[in-house]
Write a protein that holds these residues in place. Structure first.
Motif, PDB file in Angstrom:
ATOM      1  N   ALA B  25       0.825  -1.207   0.000  1.00 11.83           N
ATOM      2  CA  ALA B  25       0.000   0.000   0.000  1.00 11.83           C
ATOM      3  C   ALA B  25       0.861   1.259   0.000  1.00 11.83           C
ATOM      4  O   ALA B  25       0.671   2.156  -0.799  1.00 11.83           O
ATOM      5  N   GLU B  26       1.817   1.307   0.903  1.00 13.81           N
ATOM      6  CA  GLU B  26       2.676   2.486   0.990  1.00 13.81           C
ATOM      7  C   GLU B  26       3.953   2.258   0.175  1.00 13.81           C
ATOM      8  O   GLU B  26       4.538   3.183  -0.351  1.00 13.81           O
ATOM      9  N   GLY B  27       4.386   1.005   0.070  1.00 20.55           N
ATOM     10  CA  GLY B  27       5.668   0.706  -0.564  1.00 20.55           C
ATOM     11  C   GLY B  27       5.632   0.635  -2.077  1.00 20.55           C
ATOM     12  O   GLY B  27       6.652   0.825  -2.727  1.00 20.55           O
ATOM     13  N   GLY B  28       4.470   0.376  -2.663  1.00 17.24           N
ATOM     14  CA  GLY B  28       4.428   0.232  -4.109  1.00 17.24           C
ATOM     15  C   GLY B  28       5.246  -0.967  -4.558  1.00 17.24           C
ATOM     16  O   GLY B  28       5.491  -1.886  -3.778  1.00 17.24           O
ATOM     17  N   GLU B  29       5.694  -0.941  -5.811  1.00 18.62           N
ATOM     18  CA  GLU B  29       6.360  -2.103  -6.385  1.00 18.62           C
ATOM     19  C   GLU B  29       7.876  -2.095  -6.143  1.00 18.62           C
ATOM     20  O   GLU B  29       8.400  -2.968  -5.455  1.00 18.62           O
ATOM     21  N   LEU B  30       8.555  -1.105  -6.674  1.00 16.42           N
ATOM     22  CA  LEU B  30      10.026  -1.147  -6.607  1.00 16.42           C
ATOM     23  C   LEU B  30      10.580  -1.002  -5.187  1.00 16.42           C
ATOM     24  O   LEU B  30      11.463  -1.766  -4.795  1.00 16.42           O
ATOM     25  N   PRO B  31      10.089  -0.054  -4.396  1.00 15.61           N
ATOM     26  CA  PRO B  31      10.602   0.016  -3.014  1.00 15.61           C
ATOM     27  C   PRO B  31      10.357  -1.286  -2.242  1.00 15.61           C
ATOM     28  O   PRO B  31      11.195  -1.737  -1.470  1.00 15.61           O
ATOM     29  N   ARG B  32       9.201  -1.913  -2.494  1.00 10.95           N
ATOM     30  CA  ARG B  32       8.893  -3.169  -1.815  1.00 10.95           C
ATOM     31  C   ARG B  32       9.855  -4.272  -2.262  1.00 10.95           C
ATOM     32  O   ARG B  32      10.418  -4.990  -1.441  1.00 10.95           O
ATOM     33  N   LEU B  33      10.068  -4.386  -3.575  1.00 11.37           N
ATOM     34  CA  LEU B  33      10.988  -5.409  -4.073  1.00 11.37           C
ATOM     35  C   LEU B  33      12.420  -5.110  -3.617  1.00 11.37           C
ATOM     36  O   LEU B  33      13.211  -6.023  -3.380  1.00 11.37           O
ATOM     37  N   ALA B  34      12.754  -3.829  -3.482  1.00 13.86           N
ATOM     38  CA  ALA B  34      14.111  -3.440  -3.053  1.00 13.86           C
ATOM     39  C   ALA B  34      14.417  -3.959  -1.651  1.00 13.86           C
ATOM     40  O   ALA B  34      15.578  -4.259  -1.329  1.00 13.86           O
ATOM     41  N   LEU B  35      13.371  -4.071  -0.823  1.00 17.52           N
ATOM     42  CA  LEU B  35      13.593  -4.584   0.537  1.00 17.52           C
ATOM     43  C   LEU B  35      14.151  -6.010   0.482  1.00 17.52           C
ATOM     44  O   LEU B  35      15.155  -6.329   1.129  1.00 17.52           O
ATOM     45  N   SER B  36      13.501  -6.867  -0.297  1.00 13.01           N
ATOM     46  CA  SER B  36      13.963  -8.256  -0.404  1.00 13.01           C
ATOM     47  C   SER B  36      15.275  -8.330  -1.183  1.00 13.01           C
ATOM     48  O   SER B  36      16.137  -9.160  -0.890  1.00 13.01           O
ATOM     49  N   ALA B  37      15.415  -7.444  -2.182  1.00 12.09           N
ATOM     50  CA  ALA B  37      16.650  -7.445  -2.984  1.00 12.09           C
ATOM     51  C   ALA B  37      17.855  -7.089  -2.116  1.00 12.09           C
ATOM     52  O   ALA B  37      18.952  -7.633  -2.303  1.00 12.09           O
ATOM     53  N   ARG B  38      17.652  -6.190  -1.145  1.00 10.52           N
ATOM     54  CA  ARG B  38      18.753  -5.835  -0.240  1.00 10.52           C
ATOM     55  C   ARG B  38      19.181  -7.063   0.567  1.00 10.52           C
ATOM     56  O   ARG B  38      20.377  -7.331   0.716  1.00 10.52           O
ATOM     57  N   ASN B  39      18.205  -7.814   1.065  1.00  7.79           N
ATOM     58  CA  ASN B  39      18.540  -9.043   1.807  1.00  7.79           C
ATOM     59  C   ASN B  39      19.300 -10.031   0.929  1.00  7.79           C
ATOM     60  O   ASN B  39      20.286 -10.638   1.366  1.00  7.79           O
ATOM     61  N   MET B  40      18.859 -10.179  -0.314  1.00  8.22           N
ATOM     62  CA  MET B  40      19.537 -11.110  -1.227  1.00  8.22           C
ATOM     63  C   MET B  40      20.948 -10.626  -1.531  1.00  8.22           C
ATOM     64  O   MET B  40      21.894 -11.425  -1.580  1.00  8.22           O
ATOM     65  N   ALA B  41      21.111  -9.309  -1.725  1.00  5.46           N
ATOM     66  CA  ALA B  41      22.438  -8.749  -2.012  1.00  5.46           C
ATOM     67  C   ALA B  41      23.392  -9.025  -0.851  1.00  5.46           C
ATOM     68  O   ALA B  41      24.550  -9.430  -1.056  1.00  5.46           O
ATOM     69  N   LEU B  42      22.901  -8.836   0.367  1.00 11.70           N
ATOM     70  CA  LEU B  42      23.748  -9.067   1.553  1.00 11.70           C
ATOM     71  C   LEU B  42      24.090 -10.548   1.684  1.00 11.70           C
ATOM     72  O   LEU B  42      25.207 -10.911   2.064  1.00 11.70           O
ATOM     73  N   SER B  43      23.135 -11.403   1.349  1.00 10.00           N
ATOM     74  CA  SER B  43      23.364 -12.841   1.429  1.00 10.00           C
ATOM     75  C   SER B  43      24.368 -13.299   0.368  1.00 10.00           C
ATOM     76  O   SER B  43      25.226 -14.141   0.630  1.00 10.00           O
ATOM     77  N   GLU B  44      24.262 -12.723  -0.832  1.00 14.23           N
ATOM     78  CA  GLU B  44      25.220 -13.073  -1.899  1.00 14.23           C
ATOM     79  C   GLU B  44      26.645 -12.713  -1.487  1.00 14.23           C
ATOM     80  O   GLU B  44      27.594 -13.433  -1.789  1.00 14.23           O
ATOM     81  N   GLN B  45      26.781 -11.581  -0.804  1.00 13.16           N
ATOM     82  CA  GLN B  45      28.107 -11.146  -0.328  1.00 13.16           C
ATOM     83  C   GLN B  45      28.645 -12.081   0.749  1.00 13.16           C
ATOM     84  O   GLN B  45      29.788 -12.519   0.696  1.00 13.16           O
ATOM     85  N   ALA B  46      27.794 -12.394   1.727  1.00 11.15           N
ATOM     86  CA  ALA B  46      28.254 -13.129   2.908  1.00 11.15           C
ATOM     87  C   ALA B  46      28.318 -14.636   2.665  1.00 11.15           C
ATOM     88  O   ALA B  46      29.208 -15.310   3.187  1.00 11.15           O
ATOM     89  N   SER B  47      27.385 -15.170   1.895  1.00  6.48           N
ATOM     90  CA  SER B  47      27.311 -16.618   1.700  1.00  6.48           C
ATOM     91  C   SER B  47      27.088 -16.976   0.236  1.00  6.48           C
ATOM     92  O   SER B  47      26.059 -17.558  -0.111  1.00  6.48           O
ATOM     93  N   PRO B  48      28.029 -16.610  -0.647  1.00  2.00           N
ATOM     94  CA  PRO B  48      27.812 -16.849  -2.077  1.00  2.00           C
ATOM     95  C   PRO B  48      27.576 -18.339  -2.358  1.00  2.00           C
ATOM     96  O   PRO B  48      28.240 -19.189  -1.764  1.00  2.00           O
ATOM     97  N   GLY B  49      26.636 -18.615  -3.239  1.00  2.00           N
ATOM     98  CA  GLY B  49      26.370 -19.998  -3.636  1.00  2.00           C
ATOM     99  C   GLY B  49      25.479 -20.773  -2.680  1.00  2.00           C
ATOM    100  O   GLY B  49      25.032 -21.866  -3.009  1.00  2.00           O
ATOM    101  N   GLN B  50      25.241 -20.217  -1.499  1.00  3.12           N
ATOM    102  CA  GLN B  50      24.356 -20.936  -0.568  1.00  3.12           C
ATOM    103  C   GLN B  50      22.894 -20.634  -0.877  1.00  3.12           C
ATOM    104  O   GLN B  50      22.568 -19.601  -1.451  1.00  3.12           O
ATOM    105  N   ASP B  51      22.010 -21.552  -0.481  1.00  4.46           N
ATOM    106  CA  ASP B  51      20.580 -21.282  -0.598  1.00  4.46           C
ATOM    107  C   ASP B  51      20.167 -20.277   0.469  1.00  4.46           C
ATOM    108  O   ASP B  51      20.716 -20.284   1.569  1.00  4.46           O
ATOM    109  N   ILE B  52      19.191 -19.443   0.128  1.00  4.84           N
ATOM    110  CA  ILE B  52      18.538 -18.633   1.165  1.00  4.84           C
ATOM    111  C   ILE B  52      17.369 -19.466   1.676  1.00  4.84           C
ATOM    112  O   ILE B  52      16.570 -19.957   0.886  1.00  4.84           O
TER     113      ILE B  52
END
Lengths: 204, 269
Positions: B25-52
């Motif tokens: 409602a408040e986040g719309g599409e891109l800001p909302r997706l950016a939240l999960s994308a940030r988590n994935m980006a941090l996970s790729e850095q810290a644990s490359p190749g691992q499953d989330i």
């Protein structure tokens, strides 16, 4: 006369939905079977069920659609998506329509899910994680102080049992948990919002 | 449970909330997706190749949706990375995003999960409440949306008895609308509990934390409104497994229950 007729049949609202609403380009695919309405857990509470909303968009009923209470009844159960024979991402279209109406300032002002969603987003984006205690308190008071005190008293036994079982920490009132890189986090969200806003097409 | 199965979970460093399914409602599409994308980006850095791996249905859904949409749409990938760059991050979205239930079923399997049972949950009748977002729109591979069987199989594997034809198995509890539309949601929750009683269940088990909370926490309110006498324990699947694996009350999370599942307490003693 001729221009009036052309204007009548030129449905700008469908084009507007296709351009500006998340997954809006799917709306024209609905074949009006009604499985979504019959599958919705709150189907009986909707002023207009999803297939009605889709037809209203195609009929150019802009004001009625954007001011509707209906999209705000979506519980995000994804039953409509799982069952739609045309595989429309109905849940996402409902979210997209609600967001678009809210963005334009046309969504019903006192819609409780709209109010809660705003509280939730503002709460979570402040520190990157949701402060459940502050969110709960804000929720109780979202319809004013007097009503809030009534709601809070009614919810007290639940709040107490949540604290007793350590599922809610009273310490959250003192600031609570958050992420470390709040400035990076805020910069990402600001940029994402800028990109999204820049893509909106103007329709008059 | 993870301890017994030797599953090692690495927390994503500095993870943020995904906004669940109320962020639109408040986040719309891109800001909302950016939240999960940030988590994935941090996970790729810290644990490359691992499953989330997500243990929450909504976290799983939001993260997996973001992954799939980024992979399917080049423009969205570009915009998301433009947003992430403002915070010094970038995302490839190349890790698998899985629910813990998938890990248990696909990587271990019921036979292996059963081998670790020390205290079979004999004689306990359980309604397996799968709910919505663990089941739709992604679900567990090979299971149907209308009548998934994995939770019943898991219950059976732990030595308990799944009730048959639990007709509210995949019904919605109202999700976040339990907060904003309490009356409408509590009507849904009432039916979920009633169907468990009708099937002779002693307790409900669920893989979704929101279902767990909603179905357990509002029983007093429902009793007051509908003149029912509900007192149905609702446990998370890992609590059930931990008790069967011989863990004590606290290790199994039984101290977090608002309605005490007495039979599990007895076994965990």
């Amino acid at each position: 006369m001729a221009t009036d007729a052309i204007n009548y049949y030129r449905n700008n609202f469908l084009k507007e939905v296709e351009a500006n609403v998340e997954e809006g380009h799917w709306v024209k695919m609905c074949m009006q079977c009604g499985v979504c309405a019959g599958s919705c857990p709150l189907g009986n509470a909707w002023e207009h069920t999803p297939q009605k909303i889709f037809m209203m968009i195609r009929a150019g009923k802009r004001d009625e659609v954007l001011a509707s209470d209906a999209m705000w009844m979506c519980t995000s159960c994804y039953n409509c998506i799982a069952r739609c024979p045309r595989e429309l991402p109905i849940t996402h279209i409902m979210h997209g329509l609600a967001n678009y109406a809210h963005r334009l300032g046309l969504a019903p002002k006192n819609q409780p899910t709209r109010k809660f969603a705003i509280l939730f987003w503002n709460n979570l984006t402040k520190k990157g994680r949701v402060n459940e205690l502050k969110l709960g308190i804000a929720l109780y008071f979202m319809n004013g102080l007097v009503n809030g005190i009534k709601v809070a008293i009614k919810a007290m036994p639940l709040g107490m049992s949540m604290m007793k079982t350590k599922r809610l920490s009273p310490m959250e009132i003192l600031g609570g948990h958050g992420i470390k890189d709040t400035s990076g986090f805020h910069a990402i969200l600001k940029k994402a919002r800028e990109i999204e806003d820049a893509k909106m097409t103007k329709f008059d | 449970m993870c301890d017994v199965l030797d599953i090692k979970l690495n927390t994503i460093p500095d993870w943020n909330c995904c906004a669940a399914s109320i962020g639109y409602a408040e986040g719309g599409e891109l800001p909302r997706l950016a939240l999960s994308a940030r988590n994935m980006a941090l996970s790729e850095q810290a644990s490359p190749g691992q499953d989330i791996v997500a243990t929450c249905a909504a976290c799983w859904l939001a993260t997996r949706e973001t992954k799939e949409r980024l992979n399917a749409d080049e423009e969205l990938m570009k915009e998301t990375n433009e947003a992430l760059a403002a915070g010094g991050l970038s995302v490839k979205a190349d890790q698998n995003v899985r629910h813990m239930a998938e890990v248990l079923i696909e990587d271990f399997g019921f036979d292996e999960l059963g081998k670790h049972v020390k205290k079979p949950l004999d004689g306990i009748k359980i309604a397996g409440y799968v709910g919505c977002q663990t089941n739709r729109p992604f679900g567990i591979d090979g299971e149907s949306f209308e009548n998934p069987k994995y939770l019943d199989k898991l219950v059976e594997t732990m030595g308990a008895e799944p009730i048959e034809n639990y007709d509210k198995k995949v019904s919605c509890c109202g999700g976040a609308l339990a907060f904003s539309e309490p009356e409408k949601s509590q009507a849904l929750i009432k039916d979920i509990i009633e169907a468990a009683y009708d099937g002779g269940a002693d307790m409900i088990v669920t893989p979704c934390p929101v279902c767990q909370l909603n179905v357990e926490a509002y029983q007093n309110d429902i009793n007051a409104k509908y003149k029912t006498k509900f007192n149905m324990p609702v446990v998370y699947y890992s609590t059930l497994m931990s008790v069967a694996y011989g863990k004590d009350r606290k290790q199994s999370g039984l101290d977090g229950q608002i309605i005490t599942p007495k039979q599990l307490e007895e076994i965990a003693k």
